[in-house]
Write a protein that holds these residues in place. Structure first.
Motif, PDB file in Angstrom:
ATOM      1  N   ARG A  21      18.576   8.512 -33.665  1.00  0.00           N
ATOM      2  CA  ARG A  21      18.156  10.004 -33.393  1.00  0.00           C
ATOM      3  C   ARG A  21      18.299  10.268 -31.968  1.00  0.00           C
ATOM      4  O   ARG A  21      18.823  11.234 -31.462  1.00  0.00           O
ATOM      5  CB  ARG A  21      16.644  10.315 -33.916  1.00  0.00           C
ATOM      6  CG  ARG A  21      16.631  10.271 -35.165  1.00  0.00           C
ATOM      7  CD  ARG A  21      15.044  10.681 -35.736  1.00  0.00           C
ATOM      8  NE  ARG A  21      14.076   9.870 -35.129  1.00  0.00           N
ATOM      9  CZ  ARG A  21      13.449   8.957 -36.005  1.00  0.00           C
ATOM     10  NH1 ARG A  21      13.970   8.759 -37.189  1.00  0.00           N
ATOM     11  NH2 ARG A  21      12.360   8.244 -35.471  1.00  0.00           N
ATOM     12  N   LYS A  33      20.553   8.811 -29.909  1.00  0.00           N
ATOM     13  CA  LYS A  33      21.998   8.893 -29.791  1.00  0.00           C
ATOM     14  C   LYS A  33      22.518  10.344 -30.384  1.00  0.00           C
ATOM     15  O   LYS A  33      23.569  10.986 -29.547  1.00  0.00           O
ATOM     16  CB  LYS A  33      22.643   7.919 -30.554  1.00  0.00           C
ATOM     17  CG  LYS A  33      22.622   6.432 -29.780  1.00  0.00           C
ATOM     18  CD  LYS A  33      23.350   5.505 -30.678  1.00  0.00           C
ATOM     19  CE  LYS A  33      23.106   3.936 -29.975  1.00  0.00           C
ATOM     20  NZ  LYS A  33      23.969   3.150 -30.631  1.00  0.00           N
ATOM     21  N   ALA A  34      22.176  10.796 -31.337  1.00  0.00           N
ATOM     22  CA  ALA A  34      22.316  12.153 -31.813  1.00  0.00           C
ATOM     23  C   ALA A  34      21.825  13.171 -30.795  1.00  0.00           C
ATOM     24  O   ALA A  34      22.643  14.413 -30.843  1.00  0.00           O
ATOM     25  CB  ALA A  34      21.727  12.277 -33.393  1.00  0.00           C
ATOM     26  N   LEU A  35      20.803  12.982 -30.290  1.00  0.00           N
ATOM     27  CA  LEU A  35      20.211  14.116 -29.487  1.00  0.00           C
ATOM     28  C   LEU A  35      21.150  14.059 -28.036  1.00  0.00           C
ATOM     29  O   LEU A  35      20.381  14.740 -26.968  1.00  0.00           O
ATOM     30  CB  LEU A  35      18.695  14.055 -29.111  1.00  0.00           C
ATOM     31  CG  LEU A  35      17.767  14.276 -30.442  1.00  0.00           C
ATOM     32  CD1 LEU A  35      16.378  14.048 -30.119  1.00  0.00           C
ATOM     33  CD2 LEU A  35      17.926  15.767 -30.781  1.00  0.00           C
ATOM     34  N   GLY A  36      21.920  13.151 -27.825  1.00  0.00           N
ATOM     35  CA  GLY A  36      22.619  13.173 -26.575  1.00  0.00           C
ATOM     36  C   GLY A  36      22.507  11.973 -25.723  1.00  0.00           C
ATOM     37  O   GLY A  36      22.725  11.934 -24.300  1.00  0.00           O
ATOM     38  N   GLY A  37      21.455  11.057 -25.976  1.00  0.00           N
ATOM     39  CA  GLY A  37      21.080  10.012 -25.310  1.00  0.00           C
ATOM     40  C   GLY A  37      22.230   9.158 -24.761  1.00  0.00           C
ATOM     41  O   GLY A  37      22.916   8.642 -25.810  1.00  0.00           O
ATOM     42  N   GLY A  38      22.597   8.925 -23.794  1.00  0.00           N
ATOM     43  CA  GLY A  38      23.785   7.953 -23.243  1.00  0.00           C
ATOM     44  C   GLY A  38      23.375   6.357 -23.546  1.00  0.00           C
ATOM     45  O   GLY A  38      22.150   6.006 -23.930  1.00  0.00           O
ATOM     46  N   HIS A  82      20.501   5.584 -21.122  1.00  0.00           N
ATOM     47  CA  HIS A  82      19.173   6.147 -21.387  1.00  0.00           C
ATOM     48  C   HIS A  82      18.509   5.367 -22.728  1.00  0.00           C
ATOM     49  O   HIS A  82      17.375   4.913 -22.559  1.00  0.00           O
ATOM     50  CB  HIS A  82      19.439   7.498 -22.141  1.00  0.00           C
ATOM     51  CG  HIS A  82      18.099   8.133 -22.905  1.00  0.00           C
ATOM     52  ND1 HIS A  82      16.803   8.688 -21.869  1.00  0.00           N
ATOM     53  CD2 HIS A  82      17.783   8.204 -24.154  1.00  0.00           C
ATOM     54  CE1 HIS A  82      16.135   8.825 -22.722  1.00  0.00           C
ATOM     55  NE2 HIS A  82      16.359   8.638 -24.188  1.00  0.00           N
TER      56      HIS A  82
END
Length: 318
Positions: free
Chosen positions: A209, A211-216, A219
């Motif tokens: 989740r 990673k899907a929300l844009g966490g690099g 992060h």
């Protein structure tokens, strides 16, 4: 309503009771950390061996910190020594004297500063390298993880003491060399454990989740993986410190340490050079040897207790 009671004006707002202020994210995080620390101590103090090790380490730390006040720095000087060479224990010299007539009690007390400092710094370096390699290899995987794990396997199969001796031999004789030699040769076990824990953490749904929300990558590794592997790193740190202190004593005993500083391993090396073993001067060998053994045992007991608290499934005996 009675006529003498004041009637509030229609345009005057009625004051309501103030609502309780909500705690911010920082306060909630501090509260949770405080509660976790309390729970950790409540579980830790049920381990008698862990409490014994912690008390012994606190005593050694107090002795090391107060060494300049209790014995003074002049105890290391070989000129103007107050006693005769290798004098047996007495009221004036409770642990006897060394080959230069210096008080062995003062030398053991002063040597605790160097031995504990080298052990702690070498452990920090070793754990930092192992945690960094373990987290990155478990997160990125692929060819990068393969290369890192093959390097780790090479360090695992090579004798740690031999590598440390080789590094200490080719470099200058100093405390920094000893710390570097121990730190860069004892990290593979930590790397293996941290990588396994990282793989377990990254298989959980909340990582997907994030990673899907844009966490690099940064992060995910710093906010999700690192907090979950820190308990393992902490337990591993307490276990490695004892090995680092023994390694420092071994290198100093082999004459690879800094000859200008006093350490427990250096005292053993001085006793060997002075012929204390063949002469039967047991008081020259026993005090630093007992100090090394007690400190190593204390760190091991603390490490086992911490490991049992953080992972109750291990069932470590109390």
């Amino acid at each position: 309503m009675a006529r003498d009671e004041p009637v509030p004006a229609r345009d005057e707002p009625l004051t309501a009771s103030p609502a309780p202020a909500k705690a911010g994210p920082g306060a909630l995080a501090r509260q949770r950390r405080r509660a976790s620390a309390v729970r950790f101590w409540q579980r830790y103090r049920t381990h008698r061996s862990g409490l014994f090790g912690l008390a012994a380490l606190a005593l050694f730390a107090l002795v090391a910190l107060t060494a300049p006040l209790t014995v003074g720095s002049d105890v290391q000087s070989v000129t103007g020594a107050p006693g005769r060479p290798m004098e047996s224990p007495s009221l004036e010299f409770p642990l006897g004297t060394d080959q230069f007539g210096r008080s062995l009690f003062g030398l053991v007390v002063w040597g605790s500063r160097v031995s504990l400092l080298v052990g702690l710094l070498a452990t920090v370096l070793s754990v930092a390298i192992g945690a960094l390699i373990g987290i990155t290899a478990g997160h990125f995987r692929g060819w990068f993880a393969t290369v890192m794990m093959r390097i780790t396997d090479w360090f695992l199969v090579m004798p740690t003491l031999v590598l440390a001796i080789a590094l200490a031999t080719v470099m200058s004789r100093s405390l920094g060399t000893i710390i570097l030699a121990i730190g860069v040769t004892t990290w593979p076990t930590t790397a293996r454990l941290v990588r396994a824990q990282t793989l377990a953490v990254e298989s959980r749904p909340y990582i997907e989740r994030a990673k899907a929300l844009g966490g690099g990558h940064r992060h995910v590794m710093s906010r999700h993986v690192l907090p979950n592997v820190m308990p393992l790193v902490l337990a591993q740190t307490t276990l490695i410190i004892s090995s680092s202190i023994l390694a420092e004593a071994t290198l100093a005993f082999l004459g690879l340490g800094d000859p200008t500083v006093v350490s427990w391993g250096g005292l053993l090396q001085d006793a060997r050079e002075a012929g204390a073993v063949s002469a039967g001067k047991w008081w020259y060998l026993v005090p630093p040897g007992i100090a090394i053994a007690v400190v190593a045992l204390s760190f091991t007991l603390c490490g086992r207790a911490v490991e049992s608290v953080l992972n109750p499934k291990l069932g470590v005996a109390r």
